[in-house]
Structures are given as structure tokens and as C-alpha cells.
Design an enzyme around this catalytic site. Structure first.
Site, PDB file in Angstrom:
ATOM      1  N   GLU A  88       0.830  -1.207   0.000  1.00  0.00           N
ATOM      2  CA  GLU A  88       0.000   0.000   0.000  1.00  0.00           C
ATOM      3  C   GLU A  88       0.860   1.251   0.000  1.00  0.00           C
ATOM      4  O   GLU A  88       0.583   2.206  -0.738  1.00  0.00           O
ATOM      5  CB  GLU A  88      -0.929   0.028   1.221  1.00  0.00           C
ATOM      6  CG  GLU A  88      -1.809   1.271   1.260  1.00  0.00           C
ATOM      7  CD  GLU A  88      -2.533   1.458   2.580  1.00  0.00           C
ATOM      8  OE1 GLU A  88      -2.672   2.619   3.019  1.00  0.00           O
ATOM      9  OE2 GLU A  88      -2.973   0.456   3.176  1.00  0.00           O
TER      10      GLU A  88
ATOM     11  N   THR B 240      -3.356   3.186   5.668  1.00  0.00           N
ATOM     12  CA  THR B 240      -4.722   3.003   6.192  1.00  0.00           C
ATOM     13  C   THR B 240      -4.806   2.016   7.345  1.00  0.00           C
ATOM     14  O   THR B 240      -5.766   2.057   8.114  1.00  0.00           O
ATOM     15  CB  THR B 240      -5.675   2.540   5.078  1.00  0.00           C
ATOM     16  OG1 THR B 240      -5.222   1.275   4.557  1.00  0.00           O
ATOM     17  CG2 THR B 240      -5.749   3.562   3.958  1.00  0.00           C
TER      18      THR B 240
ATOM     19  N   SER C 165       1.332  -8.255   8.716  1.00  0.00           N
ATOM     20  CA  SER C 165       1.809  -7.306   9.733  1.00  0.00           C
ATOM     21  C   SER C 165       0.662  -6.896  10.651  1.00  0.00           C
ATOM     22  O   SER C 165       0.849  -6.688  11.850  1.00  0.00           O
ATOM     23  CB  SER C 165       2.436  -6.085   9.070  1.00  0.00           C
ATOM     24  OG  SER C 165       1.545  -5.485   8.150  1.00  0.00           O
TER      25      SER C 165
END
Length: 294
Positions: A134, A170, A229
């Protein structure tokens, strides 16, 4: 002897809506019977990746993309930088875009900030995990010029006495983002500072919930893939409130001594953990405990 405990699967664990959308998108196009390639693992869970592989979804890396001329390529929920779309156009690749809407909105905001005239362009800082898919997509909106920070100490190498805008990956924690805001405020002596809370609440709110879930069960089984993660952070939150919290990739990793004398067992997982996998873990716990009773 191990008795059979009451087992509860956390109703708020499992795929976030962005991952749900990407997997539904993949399943829909796989039904058409044409080859479908996914740029990177569609989700950080090997069992789910394998399930979709059996359905015909081929996982590729960025280096493989130019060779897929005329093929269909799915972009997962994490999002991609503009260069990926450019490579697709140059090679007549059909992009099936399953980028999470929350990530897409964040990409647009960062792109708009970067495309201001150079005299008004701020230093764009992204609070996130360096190298994460991301984050790579976010940095790509700035032609690689945005600065990624993971720790407050990294701010010491930056010129913060200019206009600064802070954004967040995010899936980062709200508390970590707040600490980063305060750290920048403490270091600035001139220039404006704007920060944008771009953290997905569906993900962020899980931390408090999962702590409460872990407190209400004697044993916690946390199910997630090795690459997650998000899963590592949530599992540590469980362990902090319940020392009888155990991590497993799937049902094969369960150990009978985990459930000794337990009256209640809670099963939970990451935003990348499929519900079908948590159900398989539940079934296996029941089987282990039933066998131990005999």
C-alpha cells in the site's frame, strides 16, 4: 485429560471489506474461465492464496507484468502506483482493479497535494511501513518524492521548517499516528503543518475490540498468515492481556496442551484471515479435546 471447552469465533475478526471486495472480484472473474493473474498475493494468507490458486488465480510479481501481453491482471486491495497502470497500457494488459476504496481515496489526496505548483507543494510525509504494498502505491503518486517514516526518530533527518502534510497508511494504529503528529509539532518552528487521519476505522477499531475479546476467554487462538503485519500487531495485543494466547497459521499448528483445563477458547484473526479457516481451527480444537477426553 483435556475437557471440551466452549469455543467462540470472534465475529469481528477476518477479512476487512477491502479484502472481501478483492476476493469477490477475483471469484467473479475466475468463473468466466479465462486466465487471471494477481499482482502479488491477493491477501497475506497462504491458505487463502492456495484456495484461489486451485480456482485458477495465478500470483505474479511486478517483474512478470510486461510479459503478460493481452492477459487479465487483478490489482489487489493494497493498490498500485501509476507506473503499474502505465506498464499495463503499454502491454495491452486488461487491468481488473480491486483496490480498496479507502486506499483509492488516499491515493487521490496525496496525488492532488503533489500536483500543486512546486512553490506551493508541501513536504509529503507518509506514516507507514516502508516497502509495504500500500505504501509503495502511495509513494508512487508523488513520483517517489514522498517520505515514509516508521519511527519518530526518523523525523530528525527531515527539514520540517517548511509546509508539511502528514498522511497515514490506512492500517496503521491511531495511537501511533497521534504520536507522529505530536513529534512533528514539537520539531516545527516555521511553515504550516496539516495532517490527515486516513486510517481505516474498520481496521483501527479492531485493536480495542480484540483486547476485550482476549480478556473474556481463558485461551486465545489467533489465526493469521506469516506475512500479515496487521496480524502480528493484533496477536501482540491479545498476548498483552491474556498470556494464554497462541498464534497459528492454520489448524495443523494446534497443540493439545494449549487447551488443558480451559473452559473457554476464543478464536480470532487478522484482516487477512478467512472465516472458513477460523471454522476449520474450531473443528480441529473440538476434535483434539474430544480425543483427549477418551
Amino acid at each position: 485429560m483435556t475437557k471440551t471447552p466452549i469455543i467462540e469465533i470472534d465475529s469481528q475478526s477476518g477479512f476487512c471489506f477491502g479484502v472481501v471486495g478483492a476476493i469477490r472480484c477475483a471469484e467473479k472473474h475466475l468463473k468466466e474461465g479465462q486466465p487471471l493473474f494477481c499482482l502479488g498475493d491477493i491477501v497475506h494468507n497462504a491458505d487463502e492464496v492456495e484456495r484461489l490458486r486451485r480456482c485458477g488465480l495465478h500470483t505474479i510479481e511486478h517483474k512478470d507484468l510486461p510479459a503478460l501481453k493481452g492477459k487479465r491482471v487483478l490489482l489487489r486491495a493494497h493498490g498500485e502506483p501509476p507506473s503499474t497502470y502505465q506498464t499495463a497500457r503499454e502491454n495491452n494488459i486488461e487491468i481488473i482493479d480491486a483496490t480498496c476504496p479507502v486506499v483509492l481515496q488516499l491515493q487521490r489526496r496525496i496525488k492532488e497535494a503533489y500536483e500543486r505548483p512546486s512553490a506551493r507543494r508541501p513536504l509529503i510525509i507518509i506514516y507507514g511501513k516502508r516497502g509495504h504494498a500500500e505504501v509503495n502505491g502511495l509513494v508512487g503518486q508523488t513520483n517517489g518524492e514522498a517520505v515514509v517514516v516508521e519511527e519518530e526518530s526518523e523525523l530528525d533527518t527531515l527539514d520540517l521548517n517548511r509546509d508539511v502534510e502528514l498522511y497515514s497508511q490506512t492500517t496503521k494504529s491511531l495511537s501511533g499516528f497521534q504520536r507522529m503528529i505530536h513529534a512533528i509539532q514539537e520539531r516545527k518552528t516555521s511553515g504550516s503543518f496539516k495532517y490527515f487521519d486516513t486510517i481505516c476505522r474498520q481496521v483501527a477499531n479492531r485493536m480495542a475490540h480484540i483486547r476485550e475479546f482476549a480478556r473474556t476467554h481463558e485461551v486465545i487462538i489467533f489465526v493469521c498468515g506469516a506475512k500479515s503485519s496487521n496480524g502480528k500487531a493484533l496477536y501482540e495485543a491479545c498476548r498483552n492481556v491474556n498470556p494464554r494466547s497462541y498464534l497459528t497459521v492454520n489448524e495443523a499448528g494446534l497443540q493439545s496442551d494449549w487447551f488443558k483445563d480451559a473452559d473457554t477458547v476464543g478464536i480470532c484473526g487478522a484482516t487477512s484471515t478467512p472465516s472458513w479457516l477460523m471454522n476449520k481451527v474450531k473443528d480441529r480444537i473440538e476434535e483434539i479435546c474430544t480425543l483427549s477426553e477418551k
